[in-house]
Enzyme design. Structure first.
Site, short mmCIF file in Angstrom:
data_model
loop_
_atom_site.label_atom_id
_atom_site.label_comp_id
_atom_site.label_asym_id
_atom_site.label_seq_id
_atom_site.Cartn_x
_atom_site.Cartn_y
_atom_site.Cartn_z
N CYS A 361 51.49 46.81 41.86
CA CYS A 361 52.65 46.12 42.42
C CYS A 361 52.43 44.61 42.46
O CYS A 361 52.21 44.02 43.54
CB CYS A 361 52.96 46.67 43.80
SG CYS A 361 53.39 48.40 43.69
N TYR A 391 32.72 43.70 32.29
CA TYR A 391 33.55 43.13 33.36
C TYR A 391 34.91 43.82 33.49
O TYR A 391 35.91 43.18 33.83
CB TYR A 391 33.71 41.61 33.16
CG TYR A 391 32.39 40.89 33.06
CD1 TYR A 391 31.56 40.77 34.17
CD2 TYR A 391 31.93 40.36 31.86
CE1 TYR A 391 30.33 40.14 34.09
CE2 TYR A 391 30.70 39.74 31.76
CZ TYR A 391 29.91 39.62 32.89
OH TYR A 391 28.69 39.00 32.81
#
Ligand SMILES: *Cc1c(COP(=O)(O)O)cnc(C)c1O
Length: 433
Positions: A361, A391
Site C-alpha cells: 500500500c 540485497y
C-alpha cells in the site's frame, strides 16, 4: 540474456540453471526466490583464485554476508574455505549456528553494541573492524573482561568519491563510517589502538562504496591505503600485517550495465600494491577483499504471479504482481534498475511498455517502471525479475503483514532444496502478545 544461467525452452519458458521457472513456481508457490548454488560457489572460487594469483597465498576473500544471509550460505562459504564479514548479532548468530569457523569472520559496523561485542567474543569472531575511538575503548574493555587479546583492523576513510548512489557511497571524508586520513583521525586512532593492552592491531580496512564499475576506484584506494600504511610505519613504527580493501564490485542488472572482468581487475590491483610496496619499502600485507553483491546477485531470481493489468488510456499501463517492496525494496530505496521478463511467454514479442508494480500500500511500491512485456500479459502469467540475489531477501520486510518469501536453492549437484522456508500467517503473529 542478462546472465548466462538464464535460457529459454522450446515451449517459450524461462529456464534458470536449465530448470523451468514455471514448474518451480508451481511446485514451491508464488512469489519465490530461487538461487543458483553453482554460481555462488563459482564466484567464491573466482575471487579466491584471482586473489591468490594477484596478492599471494595469504590473500583471502570475505563474503560480505549482509548481501544475503541465511545458514546455508555460510555453509557454502565454509566449504569453499573463504571468510565472511558480518555486521550484527543476527549475522554472527546465523553464521555460528551454521557451523561457520568464526575465526574467519570479520565483524563490521559503525555502532556495535556492548551485547554484540560480548556475543562476538563468546563465539570467537576472529577480527573486529573498529570504526571509532568509542568502539576501540569498548572492545578493549570487553576483551579485558573476557580475558582475551582481540585481533582488530581499523576502518579508514580514504576520501574517495565513487560517484555511485549517495546511500552506498561510503569512502568520502564526511562519511558516517570510519576514520578519515585527511583529518588526522586515522593516524590518531592508530596510535591509540597500538597502546591498547587487550587488542592486537593487525592492519587497516577501507570500503569505498558499492556497485562500482570504475576500476580506477580500487587502484586509487589501494594507493591511498599504502601511502597511509607507509606513514604509520614512519610515524609509529607500526608494521601492517593485513590490508582489507572492502567490497563493491558492480554487477549487471540490465543490458545497459557494463561488465567488469573481476580476475583482470584484481590482477591490476595486485600490480599496484606490489609496485607501491616496492617503492615504499614495505612488505606486502595479507590482502582481504569483501565481495557481497558480486558473489550472489546474478545467482538469484525472483518469480511473481501477475494479478491485475490496468490500462489508463492516454497515460500508462500497470501490471501488478503478488510481491513488491516487501521482498525487493531497492527500487523504492535507490531507484535501482532490474530486468523483468514474462517467464511463460519468452518467445512472444515484448511489445507493450508498462510499469510493473507490487501489492503493497504505497505508490512508491514499484518493481520496475517502463518495462517491455508482451501485450498479451494477463492474470496468472509469471514474471521473473533477474539479478535479485543480493540485497533483496536480506532487505525484505513484513510491511502490510505480508509473509516473507522462501528461498529455493538449485543445488550444485542438480537437485533443489528449500534453504529458507516460506513464512506463514502464524509466523507473523508469533511475537504478538
Ligand atoms: C556492504 C559492504 C561490503 C559489500 O559490498 P558489495 O557492494 O556488496 O560488494 C563489503 N564491506 C563492507 C564494509 C560493506 O559495508
Amino acid at each position: 540474456m542478462i546472465s548466462d544461467n538464464l535460457t529459454v525452452s522450446e515451449n517459450g519458458e524461462l529456464l534458470f540453471v536449465g530448470r523451468s521457472t514455471v514448474e518451480l513456481l508451481a511446485k514451491y508457490g508464488s512469489p519465490l526466490y530461487v538461487m543458483d548454488e553453482a554460481r555462488i560457489r563459482a564466484r567464491m572460487r573466482q575471487y579466491a583464485e584471482a586473489m591468490r594469483a594477484a596478492f599471494g597465498e595469504s590473500a583471502l576473500p570475505l563474503y560480505a554476508s549482509k548481501a544475503c544471509s541465511f545458514k546455508e550460505i555460510y555453509r557454502i562459504a565454509s566449504a569453499e574455505g573463504i571468510g565472511v564479514d558480518v555486521v550484527s548479532a543476527g549475522e554472527i548468530f546465523t553464521a555460528h549456528s551454521a557451523g561457520f569457523p568464526m575465526e574467519k569472520a570479520y565483524f563490521h559496523g559503525n555502532n556495535k553494541t556492548d551485547e554484540e561485542i560480548r556475543l562476538a567474543m563468546e563465539v570467537g569472531v576472529g577480527y573486529f573492524v573498529v570504526d571509532s575511538i568509542d568502539e576501540l575503548n569498548a572492545v578493549d574493555e570487553a576483551a579485558a573482561q573476557a580475558g582475551i587479546t582481540q585481533k582488530i583492523l581499523l576502518r579508514i576513510t580514504p576520501g574517495i568519491d565513487t560517484h555511485t548512489y549517495e546511500a552506498v557511497n561510503t569512502g568520502k571524508v564526511d562519511s558516517k563510517f570510519g576514520n578519515a586520513i585527511e583529518t588526522g583521525q586515522a593516524a590518531n586512532i592508530t596510535a591509540r589502538a597500538m597502546e591498547k593492552p587487550h587488542l592486537a592491531l593487525m592492519g587497516f580496512h577501507c570500503h569505498v562504496g558499492s556497485q562500482v564499475f570504475d576500476s580506477d576506484t580500487f587502484f586509487r584506494s589501494a594507493d591511498i591505503m599504502l601511502a597511509f600504511i607507509a606513514d604509520m610505519k614512519k610515524q609509529y613504527g607500526f608494521v601492517t600485517r593485513e590490508l582489507d580493501l572492502g567490497g563493491g564490485y558492480g554487477v549487471r542488472y540490465t543490458e545497459n550495465d557494463p561488465t567488469i572482468d573481476l580476475a583482470d581487475n584484481i590482477r591490476q590491483v595486485g600490480e599496484h600494491l606490489r609496485a607501491s610496496c616496492a617503492a615504499l619499502a614495505l612488505e606486502m600485507p595479507a590482502v582481504r577483499l569483501e565481495p557481497g553483491r558480486s558473489i550472489v546477485a546474478d545467482a538469484g531470481l525472483t518469480l511473481y504471479t501477475v494479478g491485475t493489468v490496468k490500462h489508463i488510456p492516454g497515460y500508462k499501463t500497470y501490471v501488478t504482481v503478488d510481491g513488491g517492496m516487501g521482498d525487493n525494496p531497492r527500487f523504492a530505496l535507490y531507484g535501482s534498475a532490474y530486468t523483468v521478463l514474462c517467464a511463460n511467454k519468452m518467445t512472444q514479442a515484448a511489445d507493450m511498455v508498462c510499469d510493473v508494480v507490487g501489492k503493497y500500500c504505497e505508490s512508491g511500491d514499484i518493481v520496475q517502471p517502463a518495462v517491455s512485456l508482451p501485450s498479451s500479459v494477463c492474470r496468472s502469467d509469471i514474471l521473473a525479475v533477474t539479478t535479485t540475489g543480493a540485497y533483496n531477501y536480506s532487505m525484505a520486510s513484513n510491511y502490510n503483514r505480508i509473509p516473507r518469501l522462501p528461498i529455493v536453492l538449485l543445488t550444485a549437484d542438480g537437485g533443489e532444496k528449500v534453504v529458507v522456508r516460506r513464512e506463514t500467517l502464524d509466523d507473523l503473529v508469533q511475537y504478538d502478545l
